[in-house]
Write a protein that holds these residues in place. Structure first.
Motif, mmCIF file in Angstrom:
data_model
loop_
_atom_site.group_PDB
_atom_site.id
_atom_site.type_symbol
_atom_site.label_atom_id
_atom_site.label_comp_id
_atom_site.label_asym_id
_atom_site.label_seq_id
_atom_site.Cartn_x
_atom_site.Cartn_y
_atom_site.Cartn_z
ATOM 1 N N GLU A 25 31.847 -7.467 19.961
ATOM 2 C CA GLU A 25 31.798 -7.436 18.497
ATOM 3 C C GLU A 25 33.140 -6.930 17.986
ATOM 4 O OE1 GLU A 25 29.126 -5.675 14.772
ATOM 5 O OE2 GLU A 25 28.839 -4.917 16.813
ATOM 6 N N VAL A 26 33.692 -7.640 17.000
ATOM 7 C CA VAL A 26 35.009 -7.292 16.453
ATOM 8 C C VAL A 26 34.921 -7.201 14.932
ATOM 9 C CG1 VAL A 26 37.448 -7.904 16.320
ATOM 10 C CG2 VAL A 26 36.120 -8.556 18.329
ATOM 11 N N ARG A 27 35.509 -6.154 14.387
ATOM 12 C CA ARG A 27 35.677 -6.016 12.939
ATOM 13 C C ARG A 27 37.128 -5.668 12.661
ATOM 14 N NH1 ARG A 27 31.012 -5.956 10.028
ATOM 15 N NH2 ARG A 27 29.069 -5.608 11.196
ATOM 16 N N THR A 28 37.708 -6.313 11.653
ATOM 17 C CA THR A 28 39.085 -6.018 11.291
ATOM 18 C C THR A 28 39.177 -5.693 9.806
ATOM 19 O OG1 THR A 28 39.596 -8.349 10.811
ATOM 20 C CG2 THR A 28 39.946 -7.589 13.074
ATOM 21 N N ASN A 31 45.603 -2.972 7.452
ATOM 22 C CA ASN A 31 46.444 -1.868 7.909
ATOM 23 C C ASN A 31 47.880 -2.376 7.931
ATOM 24 O OD1 ASN A 31 47.823 0.061 9.900
ATOM 25 N ND2 ASN A 31 45.780 0.943 9.771
ATOM 26 N N ARG A 32 48.826 -1.497 7.679
ATOM 27 C CA ARG A 32 50.228 -1.937 7.637
ATOM 28 C C ARG A 32 50.702 -2.427 9.001
ATOM 29 N NH1 ARG A 32 54.351 1.987 4.806
ATOM 30 N NH2 ARG A 32 55.593 0.106 5.161
ATOM 31 N N HIS A 33 50.116 -1.886 10.060
ATOM 32 C CA HIS A 33 50.497 -2.277 11.413
ATOM 33 C C HIS A 33 49.231 -2.678 12.178
ATOM 34 C CE1 HIS A 33 54.379 -0.501 10.477
ATOM 35 N NE2 HIS A 33 53.751 0.598 10.100
ATOM 36 N N LEU A 34 49.410 -3.084 13.431
ATOM 37 C CA LEU A 34 48.252 -3.403 14.267
ATOM 38 C C LEU A 34 47.763 -2.126 14.939
ATOM 39 C CD1 LEU A 34 46.308 -5.385 15.552
ATOM 40 C CD2 LEU A 34 48.012 -5.844 17.320
ATOM 41 N N LYS A 35 46.508 -1.798 14.673
ATOM 42 C CA LYS A 35 45.900 -0.597 15.233
ATOM 43 C C LYS A 35 44.634 -0.990 15.978
ATOM 44 C CE LYS A 35 43.913 3.877 13.915
ATOM 45 N NZ LYS A 35 43.552 4.762 12.771
ATOM 46 N N MET A 36 44.581 -0.662 17.281
ATOM 47 C CA MET A 36 43.442 -1.035 18.118
ATOM 48 C C MET A 36 42.516 0.153 18.350
ATOM 49 S SD MET A 36 42.979 -4.130 19.362
ATOM 50 C CE MET A 36 42.068 -3.707 20.843
ATOM 51 N N ASN A 37 41.220 -0.084 18.201
ATOM 52 C CA ASN A 37 40.201 0.901 18.558
ATOM 53 C C ASN A 37 39.179 0.170 19.428
ATOM 54 O OD1 ASN A 37 38.395 2.957 18.807
ATOM 55 N ND2 ASN A 37 38.009 3.216 16.617
ATOM 56 N N LEU A 38 39.365 0.282 20.737
ATOM 57 C CA LEU A 38 38.559 -0.483 21.695
ATOM 58 C C LEU A 38 37.581 0.427 22.433
ATOM 59 C CD1 LEU A 38 37.905 -3.001 23.405
ATOM 60 C CD2 LEU A 38 39.911 -2.450 24.809
ATOM 61 N N ARG A 39 36.314 0.020 22.444
ATOM 62 C CA ARG A 39 35.282 0.743 23.186
ATOM 63 C C ARG A 39 34.685 -0.199 24.223
ATOM 64 N NH1 ARG A 39 31.935 3.843 18.334
ATOM 65 N NH2 ARG A 39 33.684 5.129 17.566
ATOM 66 N N ALA A 40 34.976 0.055 25.496
ATOM 67 C CA ALA A 40 34.450 -0.767 26.589
ATOM 68 C C ALA A 40 33.332 -0.012 27.290
ATOM 69 C CB ALA A 40 35.568 -1.108 27.579
ATOM 70 N N GLN A 65 38.561 -2.940 15.258
ATOM 71 C CA GLN A 65 37.507 -2.188 15.925
ATOM 72 C C GLN A 65 36.742 -3.157 16.825
ATOM 73 O OE1 GLN A 65 36.238 1.235 15.787
ATOM 74 N NE2 GLN A 65 35.128 0.371 17.528
ATOM 75 N N MET A 66 36.783 -2.917 18.146
ATOM 76 C CA MET A 66 36.140 -3.835 19.084
ATOM 77 C C MET A 66 35.228 -3.076 20.044
ATOM 78 S SD MET A 66 37.864 -6.487 21.846
ATOM 79 C CE MET A 66 38.302 -7.684 20.586
ATOM 80 N N ASN A 67 34.019 -3.586 20.217
ATOM 81 C CA ASN A 67 33.065 -3.049 21.189
ATOM 82 C C ASN A 67 32.760 -4.129 22.224
ATOM 83 O OD1 ASN A 67 32.701 -0.543 19.805
ATOM 84 N ND2 ASN A 67 31.368 -1.583 18.347
ATOM 85 N N VAL A 68 32.883 -3.765 23.502
ATOM 86 C CA VAL A 68 32.616 -4.703 24.603
ATOM 87 C C VAL A 68 31.576 -4.067 25.525
ATOM 88 C CG1 VAL A 68 33.596 -6.065 26.473
ATOM 89 C CG2 VAL A 68 35.009 -5.506 24.470
ATOM 90 N N ASN A 69 30.469 -4.762 25.735
ATOM 91 C CA ASN A 69 29.388 -4.212 26.571
ATOM 92 C C ASN A 69 28.829 -5.278 27.503
ATOM 93 O OD1 ASN A 69 28.902 -1.372 25.469
ATOM 94 N ND2 ASN A 69 28.810 -2.597 23.583
ATOM 95 N N TRP A 70 28.290 -4.786 28.630
ATOM 96 C CA TRP A 70 27.606 -5.656 29.591
ATOM 97 C C TRP A 70 26.113 -5.449 29.393
ATOM 98 C CZ3 TRP A 70 29.365 -6.052 35.388
ATOM 99 C CH2 TRP A 70 28.730 -7.149 35.985
ATOM 100 N N MET A 71 25.495 -6.369 28.671
ATOM 101 C CA MET A 71 24.078 -6.243 28.319
ATOM 102 C C MET A 71 23.223 -6.918 29.383
ATOM 103 S SD MET A 71 24.468 -7.146 24.252
ATOM 104 C CE MET A 71 25.246 -8.709 24.655
ATOM 105 N N GLY A 72 22.109 -6.254 29.730
ATOM 106 C CA GLY A 72 21.217 -6.811 30.738
ATOM 107 C C GLY A 72 21.834 -6.826 32.112
ATOM 108 N N ARG A 73 22.702 -5.881 32.359
ATOM 109 C CA ARG A 73 23.379 -5.805 33.650
ATOM 110 C C ARG A 73 22.349 -5.579 34.761
ATOM 111 N NH1 ARG A 73 28.294 -1.488 34.720
ATOM 112 N NH2 ARG A 73 28.755 -2.047 36.882
ATOM 113 N N PRO A 74 22.426 -6.345 35.873
ATOM 114 C CA PRO A 74 21.435 -6.200 36.957
ATOM 115 C C PRO A 74 21.477 -4.803 37.570
ATOM 116 C CG PRO A 74 23.297 -7.558 37.651
ATOM 117 C CD PRO A 74 23.423 -7.380 36.172
ATOM 118 N N GLN A 75 20.360 -4.118 37.461
ATOM 119 C CA GLN A 75 20.320 -2.727 37.905
ATOM 120 C C GLN A 75 20.507 -2.565 39.414
ATOM 121 O OE1 GLN A 75 20.134 -0.090 35.749
ATOM 122 N NE2 GLN A 75 20.429 -1.720 34.239
ATOM 123 N N LEU A 76 20.024 -3.559 40.188
ATOM 124 C CA LEU A 76 20.131 -3.419 41.636
ATOM 125 C C LEU A 76 21.578 -3.462 42.117
ATOM 126 C CD1 LEU A 76 17.153 -5.666 42.838
ATOM 127 C CD2 LEU A 76 17.247 -3.163 42.693
#
Length: 302
Positions: A25-28, A31-40, A65-76
């Motif tokens: 998910e990304v939201r922008t 801002n005067r410059h490029l500012k990254m806020n990444l949550r992995a 603002q970017m969020n990156v997630n592994w959803m439904g990741r195999p638990q085993l």
């Protein structure tokens, strides 16, 4: 590329071959410059540099603002028990038990809590190329949506700026057309004041004073030089042409548009101070009002 807004939103979802889905998910915002806020999320931290490199290749300005997630990741497959580490712990426990007479019974819960016994399967050197490919594909999907929303809003902003630019051209033409009349009215006022002063002097018994037409013409000529706004009109029209070219160009130039607005504002101020005319002053105020509205829009242009 036309004007791009710095405000946008996008999502990306790609299934991982080993199970689960990479969600981005990304939201922008501006801002005067490029500012990254990444949550992995868990297991994706090692890919942050690659993700940020991809984002910087596609977005030049704005707060991301970017969020990156592994959803439904195999638990085993999340963790793997390191048998050599377990063996080492048990052997050390037995040795200490024999040396000091301790109880050698150790539970699995106790073993699994020890450092190094459990390690994450994904994110290792062997798995990262496959995982990176899936993650970057999802990031690209999200960025495509962001670019689409930014382009749509940018097109709307370009239409609004075009309309405002037409209003500025109209006001500038009116000011330019008013300039000759300013001199005519100044000459009339000057002649009236001179005649009034001569009449007062005559009534007071002073010697007759003669003022020739040449004297009036000379004074009007001096005033003409002071209030001449032709250079400002030429420059401001040149700025209009550049502004129109930029908002319809192949790239988005928010900073250059902002600079041109400042230059137009400066020329408008000079015109207002040189003209010394009430009608022109009102038109200059209207020009400044429009420029402030344009500046608010331009500050959200990439």
């Amino acid at each position: 590329m036309p004007l791009l807004s710095m405000t946008g939103h996008g999502e990306g979802h790609v299934a991982h071959p080993r199970g689960g889905t990479i969600g981005v998910e990304v939201r922008t915002v501006n801002n005067r410059h490029l500012k990254m806020n990444l949550r992995a999320g868990s297991g994706l931290g090692s890919l942050e540099p690659a993700i940020e490199t991809l984002v910087r290749s596609r977005i030049r300005r704005g707060s991301v603002q970017m969020n990156v997630n592994w959803m439904g990741r195999p638990q085993l497959d999340l963790y793997q028990i390191q048998a050599p580490v377990v063996h080492s712990y048990l052997q050390q426990c037995r040795n200490l038990a024999e040396q000091y007479g301790f109880d050698t019974q150790v539970t699995w819960a106790e073993l699994l809590a020890l450092p190094g016994v459990l390690t994450e399967t994904y994110g290792t050197r062997d798995d990262s190329p496959e995982l990176e490919a899936v993650v970057l594909q999802a990031v690209n999907q999200a960025l495509n949506q962001v670019e689409h929303t930014r382009a749509n809003e940018g097109a709307s902003m370009a239409r609004e700026l075009d309309q405002q630019l037409q209003n500025l051209r109209r006001l500038t033409d009116e000011i330019d057309g008013r300039a000759p009349q300013i001199l005519v009215e100044y000459r009339q006022r000057l002649k009236a004041r001179v005649m009034s002063a001569l009449a007062d002097a005559s009534v007071g018994g002073a010697a007759a004073i003669q003022v020739s037409d040449q004297d009036l013409i000379r004074e009007v000529a001096l005033m003409s030089d002071k209030i001449d706004i032709r250079e400002e009109i030429v420059r401001i029209n040149s700025h209009f042409v550049q502004f129109h070219t930029l908002i319809h160009g192949s790239e988005s130039h928010g900073r250059r548009l902002d600079f041109l607005i400042q230059e137009i504002f400066r020329e408008a101020n000079t015109i207002g101070s040189k003209a010394s005319d009430a009608a022109v002053a009102l038109q200059v105020v209207e020009v400044k009002t429009i420029l402030e509205q344009m500046r608010e829009l331009v500050q959200n242009v990439e």
